[in-house]
Scaffold this motif. Sequence first.
Motif, PDB file in Angstrom:
ATOM      1  N   PHE A  77      61.703  33.308  60.952  1.00  0.00           N
ATOM      2  CA  PHE A  77      60.362  33.741  61.304  1.00  0.00           C
ATOM      3  C   PHE A  77      59.344  33.362  60.230  1.00  0.00           C
ATOM      4  CE2 PHE A  77      63.062  36.585  63.828  1.00  0.00           C
ATOM      5  CZ  PHE A  77      62.524  36.359  65.079  1.00  0.00           C
ATOM      6  N   SER A  78      59.815  32.974  59.040  1.00  0.00           N
ATOM      7  CA  SER A  78      58.897  32.516  58.003  1.00  0.00           C
ATOM      8  C   SER A  78      58.400  31.104  58.288  1.00  0.00           C
ATOM      9  CB  SER A  78      59.572  32.561  56.629  1.00  0.00           C
ATOM     10  OG  SER A  78      60.619  31.613  56.549  1.00  0.00           O
ATOM     11  N   ASP A  79      59.118  30.363  59.123  1.00  0.00           N
ATOM     12  CA  ASP A  79      58.713  29.008  59.504  1.00  0.00           C
ATOM     13  C   ASP A  79      59.109  28.773  60.958  1.00  0.00           C
ATOM     14  OD1 ASP A  79      57.848  26.387  59.570  1.00  0.00           O
ATOM     15  OD2 ASP A  79      59.591  25.588  58.497  1.00  0.00           O
ATOM     16  N   PHE A  80      58.486  29.528  61.849  1.00  0.00           N
ATOM     17  CA  PHE A  80      58.874  29.447  63.256  1.00  0.00           C
ATOM     18  C   PHE A  80      58.500  28.101  63.855  1.00  0.00           C
ATOM     19  CE2 PHE A  80      58.848  30.751  67.782  1.00  0.00           C
ATOM     20  CZ  PHE A  80      60.110  31.308  67.820  1.00  0.00           C
ATOM     21  N   GLU A  81      57.375  27.530  63.425  1.00  0.00           N
ATOM     22  CA  GLU A  81      57.000  26.203  63.919  1.00  0.00           C
ATOM     23  C   GLU A  81      58.041  25.165  63.509  1.00  0.00           C
ATOM     24  OE1 GLU A  81      54.572  25.327  66.015  1.00  0.00           O
ATOM     25  OE2 GLU A  81      54.234  27.483  66.214  1.00  0.00           O
ATOM     26  N   GLY A  82      58.569  25.307  62.287  1.00  0.00           N
ATOM     27  CA  GLY A  82      59.626  24.408  61.843  1.00  0.00           C
ATOM     28  C   GLY A  82      60.883  24.569  62.671  1.00  0.00           C
ATOM     29  N   ALA A  83      61.195  25.821  63.041  1.00  0.00           N
ATOM     30  CA  ALA A  83      62.374  26.072  63.872  1.00  0.00           C
ATOM     31  C   ALA A  83      62.211  25.440  65.251  1.00  0.00           C
ATOM     32  CB  ALA A  83      62.610  27.578  64.000  1.00  0.00           C
ATOM     33  N   LEU A  84      61.003  25.516  65.811  1.00  0.00           N
ATOM     34  CA  LEU A  84      60.756  24.900  67.119  1.00  0.00           C
ATOM     35  C   LEU A  84      60.840  23.375  67.036  1.00  0.00           C
ATOM     36  CD1 LEU A  84      57.785  27.105  68.375  1.00  0.00           C
ATOM     37  CD2 LEU A  84      60.098  27.066  69.316  1.00  0.00           C
ATOM     38  N   ALA A  85      60.330  22.823  65.933  1.00  0.00           N
ATOM     39  CA  ALA A  85      60.399  21.367  65.759  1.00  0.00           C
ATOM     40  C   ALA A  85      61.848  20.900  65.647  1.00  0.00           C
ATOM     41  CB  ALA A  85      59.604  20.959  64.518  1.00  0.00           C
ATOM     42  N   LEU A  86      62.673  21.665  64.921  1.00  0.00           N
ATOM     43  CA  LEU A  86      64.094  21.335  64.807  1.00  0.00           C
ATOM     44  C   LEU A  86      64.771  21.418  66.168  1.00  0.00           C
ATOM     45  CD1 LEU A  86      66.685  20.766  63.209  1.00  0.00           C
ATOM     46  CD2 LEU A  86      66.803  23.216  62.682  1.00  0.00           C
ATOM     47  N   ASP A  87      64.419  22.443  66.936  1.00  0.00           N
ATOM     48  CA  ASP A  87      65.003  22.605  68.267  1.00  0.00           C
ATOM     49  C   ASP A  87      64.647  21.414  69.147  1.00  0.00           C
ATOM     50  OD1 ASP A  87      66.504  24.223  70.122  1.00  0.00           O
ATOM     51  OD2 ASP A  87      64.619  24.693  71.130  1.00  0.00           O
ATOM     52  N   ILE A 106      71.993  22.704  79.846  1.00  0.00           N
ATOM     53  CA  ILE A 106      71.342  24.003  79.977  1.00  0.00           C
ATOM     54  C   ILE A 106      70.781  24.386  78.620  1.00  0.00           C
ATOM     55  CG2 ILE A 106      71.559  26.353  80.854  1.00  0.00           C
ATOM     56  CD1 ILE A 106      72.490  24.060  82.788  1.00  0.00           C
ATOM     57  N   THR A 107      69.488  24.658  78.549  1.00  0.00           N
ATOM     58  CA  THR A 107      68.868  25.060  77.300  1.00  0.00           C
ATOM     59  C   THR A 107      68.299  26.470  77.424  1.00  0.00           C
ATOM     60  OG1 THR A 107      66.663  24.190  77.835  1.00  0.00           O
ATOM     61  CG2 THR A 107      68.249  22.656  76.841  1.00  0.00           C
ATOM     62  N   THR A 108      67.853  26.979  76.284  1.00  0.00           N
ATOM     63  CA  THR A 108      67.326  28.338  76.216  1.00  0.00           C
ATOM     64  C   THR A 108      65.873  28.301  75.795  1.00  0.00           C
ATOM     65  OG1 THR A 108      69.521  29.080  75.520  1.00  0.00           O
ATOM     66  CG2 THR A 108      67.694  30.626  75.201  1.00  0.00           C
ATOM     67  N   ALA A 109      64.999  28.975  76.551  1.00  0.00           N
ATOM     68  CA  ALA A 109      63.580  29.001  76.223  1.00  0.00           C
ATOM     69  C   ALA A 109      63.322  29.937  75.047  1.00  0.00           C
ATOM     70  CB  ALA A 109      62.777  29.461  77.433  1.00  0.00           C
ATOM     71  N   HIS A 110      62.332  29.577  74.219  1.00  0.00           N
ATOM     72  CA  HIS A 110      61.918  30.397  73.085  1.00  0.00           C
ATOM     73  C   HIS A 110      60.405  30.558  73.112  1.00  0.00           C
ATOM     74  CE1 HIS A 110      65.927  30.208  71.348  1.00  0.00           C
ATOM     75  NE2 HIS A 110      65.927  28.917  71.620  1.00  0.00           N
ATOM     76  N   ALA A 111      59.925  31.628  72.506  1.00  0.00           N
ATOM     77  CA  ALA A 111      58.488  31.882  72.460  1.00  0.00           C
ATOM     78  C   ALA A 111      57.762  30.669  71.881  1.00  0.00           C
ATOM     79  CB  ALA A 111      58.206  33.117  71.606  1.00  0.00           C
ATOM     80  N   ASN A 112      56.703  30.254  72.554  1.00  0.00           N
ATOM     81  CA  ASN A 112      55.872  29.121  72.132  1.00  0.00           C
ATOM     82  C   ASN A 112      56.621  27.790  72.123  1.00  0.00           C
ATOM     83  OD1 ASN A 112      53.623  30.813  71.704  1.00  0.00           O
ATOM     84  ND2 ASN A 112      54.380  31.350  69.671  1.00  0.00           N
ATOM     85  N   GLY A 113      57.783  27.759  72.773  1.00  0.00           N
ATOM     86  CA  GLY A 113      58.556  26.525  72.794  1.00  0.00           C
ATOM     87  C   GLY A 113      58.225  25.635  73.973  1.00  0.00           C
ATOM     88  N   HIS A 114      56.919  25.506  74.283  1.00  0.00           N
ATOM     89  CA  HIS A 114      56.507  24.768  75.484  1.00  0.00           C
ATOM     90  C   HIS A 114      56.865  23.281  75.384  1.00  0.00           C
ATOM     91  CE1 HIS A 114      54.466  28.448  76.462  1.00  0.00           C
ATOM     92  NE2 HIS A 114      53.673  28.341  75.422  1.00  0.00           N
ATOM     93  N   ALA A 115      56.757  22.738  74.179  1.00  0.00           N
ATOM     94  CA  ALA A 115      57.075  21.311  74.032  1.00  0.00           C
ATOM     95  C   ALA A 115      58.544  21.037  74.330  1.00  0.00           C
ATOM     96  CB  ALA A 115      56.726  20.848  72.622  1.00  0.00           C
ATOM     97  N   VAL A 116      59.404  21.960  73.880  1.00  0.00           N
ATOM     98  CA  VAL A 116      60.834  21.816  74.147  1.00  0.00           C
ATOM     99  C   VAL A 116      61.094  21.939  75.646  1.00  0.00           C
ATOM    100  CG1 VAL A 116      63.144  22.718  73.670  1.00  0.00           C
ATOM    101  CG2 VAL A 116      61.396  22.760  71.875  1.00  0.00           C
TER     102      VAL A 116
END
Length: 281
Positions: A77-87, A106-116
């Motif tokens: 949660f200290s770098d959530f944007e980084g976590a989304l980019a890695l995903d 099959i993938t899993t949706a995450h908050a603000n993970g619209h690009a994924v």
Amino acid sequence: MHVFVTGATGYVGSAVVRELIGAGHTVTGLCRSEERAAGLKAAGAEAVYGTLDDLDTLGRAAAAADGTIHLAFTNDFSDFEGALALDLRAVEAMGAALEGTGKPFITTAHANGHAVDQAVLAMAERGIRASIVLLAPSVHGEGDKGFVPMMIDIARAKGFAAYIGDGTNRWPAVHRLDAAVLYRLALESAPAGSRLLGAGDEGIPLREIAAVIGRHLNVPAVSLTPEEAANHFGFLGAIAAMDLTGLYNAAQASLATRELLGWKPMQPGLIADLEQGHYFA
């Protein structure tokens, strides 16, 4: 099928592995250590060593399997944007390996993970049976470390269980064993481009959750103003104030998922699970 599962040793992933094996599939799970591999092997699965950074490993394992379930996520949660980019990088690596195969992904949706999510849905046009599972915000059961245990810890520390205003804002919830069945059904039969909602309870008023917590801890359940709640709950305050049924379009999406896949949640709902007492042990 032979299934590659990322996040295979996690809270939801370990249940998915057992569900797949119980249904006759074989599993290779991504893990980071010998210790975690031992748990996978005890469940009857094989292990491949790596992390979400190991894009070549992800691609090879996905290509070697008949289907892939992607559950791993770096909850930083200290770098959530980084976590989304890695995903996104991990999803694209596996997608590249699966292009044109018709295999399920099959993938899993995450908050603000619209690009994924958009990247996954686009795979449906590239010969991949790709679909997305959006889990309810409370995935409950033995071993839960999510929002509800946080609420319990806060209530225990502060001497009362809190809700906001009249407490009628609602949270969808799903038992992790029911969630595991949903992932298996998605793997087996979800059409390409499906968006699936994992919600056994479509909306539980926060006041009911607080009341059960208060009763088990022998503390009162107290209404707070939004300003008081921000101090009481910390970062959880914004989530505790929301009615998530609207955000998730829970009733309609849940019905559509059940009709599409024949998914029938069978485990106790969140309130019944809390009443069993293991959350308070």
